[in-house]
Enzyme design. Structure first.
Site, mmCIF file in Angstrom:
data_model
loop_
_atom_site.group_PDB
_atom_site.id
_atom_site.type_symbol
_atom_site.label_atom_id
_atom_site.label_comp_id
_atom_site.label_asym_id
_atom_site.label_seq_id
_atom_site.Cartn_x
_atom_site.Cartn_y
_atom_site.Cartn_z
ATOM 1 N N THR A 37 0.833 -1.199 0.000
ATOM 2 C CA THR A 37 0.000 0.000 0.000
ATOM 3 C C THR A 37 0.867 1.249 0.000
ATOM 4 O O THR A 37 2.014 1.229 0.460
ATOM 5 C CB THR A 37 -0.886 0.050 1.256
ATOM 6 O OG1 THR A 37 -0.040 0.135 2.412
ATOM 7 C CG2 THR A 37 -1.756 -1.181 1.381
ATOM 8 N N GLY A 39 2.837 4.421 0.735
ATOM 9 C CA GLY A 39 4.256 4.726 0.879
ATOM 10 C C GLY A 39 5.125 3.484 0.897
ATOM 11 O O GLY A 39 6.277 3.503 0.427
ATOM 12 N N ARG A 67 -7.428 6.647 4.880
ATOM 13 C CA ARG A 67 -8.144 6.047 6.014
ATOM 14 C C ARG A 67 -8.766 4.700 5.636
ATOM 15 O O ARG A 67 -8.917 3.814 6.468
ATOM 16 C CB ARG A 67 -9.235 6.987 6.528
ATOM 17 C CG ARG A 67 -8.725 8.116 7.420
ATOM 18 C CD ARG A 67 -9.894 8.812 8.090
ATOM 19 N NE ARG A 67 -9.446 9.793 9.086
ATOM 20 C CZ ARG A 67 -10.239 10.341 9.998
ATOM 21 N NH1 ARG A 67 -11.517 9.996 10.042
ATOM 22 N NH2 ARG A 67 -9.772 11.222 10.857
ATOM 23 N N LYS A 140 -5.483 -14.312 14.252
ATOM 24 C CA LYS A 140 -6.569 -15.265 14.514
ATOM 25 C C LYS A 140 -6.386 -16.517 13.663
ATOM 26 O O LYS A 140 -6.600 -17.646 14.128
ATOM 27 C CB LYS A 140 -7.921 -14.619 14.215
ATOM 28 C CG LYS A 140 -9.084 -15.600 14.344
ATOM 29 C CD LYS A 140 -10.432 -14.941 14.134
ATOM 30 C CE LYS A 140 -11.558 -15.977 14.273
ATOM 31 N NZ LYS A 140 -12.900 -15.345 14.181
ATOM 32 N N TYR A 218 16.391 -11.086 37.671
ATOM 33 C CA TYR A 218 15.332 -11.614 38.524
ATOM 34 C C TYR A 218 14.577 -10.447 39.141
ATOM 35 O O TYR A 218 14.893 -9.284 38.891
ATOM 36 C CB TYR A 218 15.891 -12.549 39.599
ATOM 37 C CG TYR A 218 17.032 -11.983 40.438
ATOM 38 C CD1 TYR A 218 16.794 -11.105 41.486
ATOM 39 C CD2 TYR A 218 18.349 -12.369 40.186
ATOM 40 C CE1 TYR A 218 17.822 -10.603 42.255
ATOM 41 C CE2 TYR A 218 19.396 -11.871 40.954
ATOM 42 C CZ TYR A 218 19.125 -10.991 41.990
ATOM 43 O OH TYR A 218 20.149 -10.494 42.749
ATOM 44 N N HIS A 280 15.749 0.665 49.757
ATOM 45 C CA HIS A 280 14.551 -0.166 49.847
ATOM 46 C C HIS A 280 13.267 0.656 49.657
ATOM 47 O O HIS A 280 12.328 0.570 50.448
ATOM 48 C CB HIS A 280 14.519 -0.929 51.166
ATOM 49 C CG HIS A 280 15.677 -1.876 51.327
ATOM 50 N ND1 HIS A 280 15.946 -2.884 50.434
ATOM 51 C CD2 HIS A 280 16.650 -1.940 52.274
ATOM 52 C CE1 HIS A 280 17.026 -3.542 50.820
ATOM 53 N NE2 HIS A 280 17.483 -2.983 51.922
ATOM 54 N N ASN A 422 3.806 4.319 58.155
ATOM 55 C CA ASN A 422 3.633 5.620 58.793
ATOM 56 C C ASN A 422 4.950 6.397 58.724
ATOM 57 O O ASN A 422 5.989 5.856 59.069
ATOM 58 C CB ASN A 422 3.239 5.447 60.257
ATOM 59 C CG ASN A 422 1.841 4.886 60.431
ATOM 60 O OD1 ASN A 422 0.914 5.423 59.866
ATOM 61 N ND2 ASN A 422 1.699 3.845 61.228
#
Length: 525
Positions: A37, A39, A67, A140, A218, A280, A422
C-alpha cells in the site's frame, strides 16, 4: 493444525520502514508475491522490487486520505479463510479471493505522536484502523497465516523460510500471533488512556500496555522472574533514562531509582540543589543547599549507615565536586538530569556503578496513574501530585512557627510524601536528620526517627536550634507529639483530622511547639 505452511503471497504495509527493503528482497528470493500500500509500495518500487498495489487486488482505490484502503473482503477474506474448511475454500473461489500467507504491518506511531505534544487532529490521524484489523485477522488465522508486527522479527521469518524451503512452522506462527495481540492491546490501551486523560469518570474497563525495555536477571528475589516495560508516558525518569555506565539494572534498582528521582524532582533546581538517597524504596537522607556537593554531604550525614549501597538522585546535572564525594562510598545507582564530562571521567573509575541520566526532571504536579496488582485484579489510583506550595497551612498552636521553622516544615512534609507510611521525618537546616518509615504505629515511627537522628547527628551544625518534624498523616494520640518534642522538635507539620486533634494541639502548646495543619494526607504504602 498444519505445521509447515508455504508462503506464496505477502502483504506489506508499514509505518516504520526500517529493514523493509531487505525483508522484501528476502521474500522475493523465495518467489513470494508482494502486495503493498501507499508509501510502502513506493519504497519497494524505488528499490527495484516488483509490487502489486492493494487497489489492483480490491479493484477499489485508497480513499479518505488513506483512512480506507485495506478494509475490504478481498483482503480480509484472504487472511481469515480456514483452508481446512471446504465452505471457506468455495467462498474464496466464488469471490475470486486469493489467500494471503504473510502480513507484515507495523502500526501508525500513535504513542510517538502523543508523546510529541502534537495537537488532537494529528494524534487522531495516527490512530491506525486498517493495520490492527489486518494483523488481528492474520493472528486469529495463525494456523495458516504468518504475521509480523515489528522489524526485529524480519530476520526470524527469513531464517525460517530459508531453512524450511519457503515455509514457516506452526510454533513460529503461534509465537508471532501472541506478540500481535499484546501489541494491539498495548496500542489500544495507549489510545484509550489518551481519550480519557481529562475525564473525571472512572472507566468501566481499564487496560494498560507497554513495550519490553529490559529483561531483568530476577525480581525482588532470585527465584522471581521479572522484566521492565515502558508504557509510552513521556515523563522523565527511569523509563526514559540513558545508562552511561555500570552493570545492568535490577528490579530493585529500578524501583528505588524511581522513588529517588520522583522525590528529588519536588525541588526546583533553579531555586536550590537537592539530593535524595533511597534505600529499599524509601528515602533515608534528603537535603537541599546552594550546591549539589553540599546537599549530598548533608543528605549522607542524615543516615550514613542506611546510605551505604543506596540509590542517589540529583536535581541538577552531576558536577565534578559532587562526583568526587559520591565515589567515596559504595553506591548502587546515581541518577541525574545530565552530567558534566569531567564528572563522567571520575565516575568511570567505578565500573560497576550504574550512572543514569535523563533530559530533565519529572513535573511533580502532573497527574498520572499508579497501578498495583492484588489477587484476581489490580488497584489503580491517581499519582499523588499535590504540592506543599499549593496547600494552605493552618497554624493551630498558640505559637506560630518562625520563618526558619516554616521553611524546614515545608521541606519535611515534601519528603514525607515519598516515605513509606507511617512516616515521621525530622529536618533541620534543609536536611533530614532521621526518618521513621514503614512502621505499624506512628509512635514506633517516632521512635525510629529519633534513634536515627541520634545516630546521624551532624557535628558541623551544632549551633542550629532544634529540629522540626513532619507526619504524613494525623497524630492519632498526643503520645506522638510528646515523643517528637522529647527528641528536640520545636515545630511540627501534619494533615490534622483526628478526633483527638484537640488533645494533640494541647500537648504541642504545653511543650512550647508550633504546629501547622495541611489538610492533606500523604500515605505511601
Amino acid at each position: 493444525m498444519p505445521d509447515l505452511v508455504p508462503l506464496r503471497r505477502a502483504l506489506l504495509s508499514v509505518a516504520d520502514k526500517t529493514g523493509l527493503v531487505d525483508f522484501a528482497r528476502g521474500l522475493a528470493r523465495h518467489h513470494i508475491q508482494i502486495l503493498s500500500t501507499g508509501g510502502t509500495s513506493r519504497a519497494l518500487r524505488d528499490a527495484g522490487l516488483s509490487v502489486t498495489d492493494i487497489g489492483e487486488v480490491t479493484s477499489f482505490p485508497e480513499i479518505m486520505d488513506g483512512r480506507v484502503k485495506t478494509l475490504h473482503p478481498k483482503i480480509h477474506g484472504g487472511l481469515l479463510a480456514d483452508r481446512d474448511n471446504s465452505a471457506h475454500i468455495e467462498a474464496l473461489k466464488a469471490h475470486a479471493i486469493d489467500p494471503i500467507d504473510l502480513v507484515a504491518v507495523n502500526l501508525y506511531p500513535f504513542e510517538a505522536a502523543e508523546a510529541s505534544g502534537a495537537d488532537d487532529a494529528v494524534i487522531v490521524e495516527n490512530i491506525d484502523i486498517g493495520g490492527p484489523a489486518m494483523i488481528r485477522s492474520a493472528a486469529k488465522n495463525h494456523k495458516f497465516v504468518t504475521v509480523v508486527v515489528e522489524p526485529e522479527d524480519y530476520s526470524l521469518v527469513l531464517e525460517e523460510i530459508a531453512a524450511q524451503g519457503g515455509a514457516t512452522s506452526l510454533a513460529t506462527r503461534r509465537r508471532l500471533a501472541a506478540k500481535t495481540y499484546t501489541r494491539t492491546a498495548a496500542y489500544d490501551a495507549a489510545i484509550s488512556r489518551w481519550l480519557i486523560k481529562d475525564e473525571a469518570v472512572v472507566p468501566t474497563y481499564q487496560s494498560f500496555g507497554g513495550r519490553l525495555a529490559q529483561c531483568l536477571r530476577y525480581g525482588e528475589n532470585p527465584h522471581q522472574k521479572a522484566a521492565f516495560y515502558h508504557n509510552g508516558e513521556n515523563r522523565p525518569g527511569v523509563a526514559t533514562t540513558r545508562q552511561l555506565q555500570g552493570k545492568a539494572l535490577s528490579y530493585n534498582n529500578i524501583n528505588d531509582a524511581d522513588t529517588a528521582f520522583e522525590c528529588v524532582a519536588e525541588f526546583d533546581p533553579a531555586a536550590t540543589a537537592a539530593v535524595a538517597i533511597v534505600k529499599h524504596a524509601t528515602p533515608c537522607g534528603v537535603a537541599r543547599d546552594a550546591t549539589l556537593c553540599d546537599a549530598y554531604k548533608k543528605a549522607l550525614a542524615g543516615d550514613p549507615v542506611s546510605a551505604f549501597g543506596g540509590i542517589v538522585a540529583l536535581n541538577r546535572p552531576l558536577d565534578v565536586a559532587t562526583a568526587r564525594e559520591l565515589v567515596k562510598i559504595f553506591t548502587e545507582v546515581i541518577m541525574a538530569p545530565g552530567a558534566h564530562e569531567d564528572a563522567l571521567a571520575i565516575m568511570a573509575g567505578k565500573k560497576n556503578l550504574r550512572l543514569l541520566v535523563t533530559d530533565g526532571l519529572p513535573d511533580p504536579a502532573t497527574s498520572g496513574s499508579m497501578i498495583r496488582s492484588v489477587s484476581g485484579g489490580f488497584l489503580v489510583q491517581e499519582r499523588d501530585c499535590r504540592l506543599i506550595a499549593d496547600q494552605t497551612l493552618k497554624v493551630v498552636t498558640k505559637r506560630p512557627p518562625d520563618a526558619t521553622e516554616m521553611a524546614d516544615l515545608r521541606f519535611a512534609f515534601t519528603v514525607a510524601k515519598h516515605v513509606k507510611s507511617n512516616a515521621i521525618v525530622y529536618v533541620r537546616d534543609g536536611a533530614t536528620l532521621g526518618i521513621g518509615s514503614g512502621q505499624t504505629s506512628r509512635i514506633d515511627s517516632c521512635s525510629l526517627a529519633t534513634r536515627k537522628a541520634a545516630r546521624g547527628e551532624r557535628p558541623e551544625t551544632p549551633a542550629t536550634p532544634g529540629l522540626v518534624a513532619a507526619s504524613d498523616a494525623f497524630f492519632p494520640f498526643a503520645d506522638g507529639v510528646l515523643a517528637i518534642a522529647e527528641a528536640g522538635a520545636t515545630a511540627a507539620i501534619q494533615p490534622g483530622g483526628s478526633v483527638r486533634d484537640g488533645e494533640v494541639i494541647a500537648a504541642a502548646d504545653e511543650a512550647g511547639m508550633a504546629m501547622v495543619f495541611t489538610g492533606i494526607r500523604h500515605f505511601r504504602h
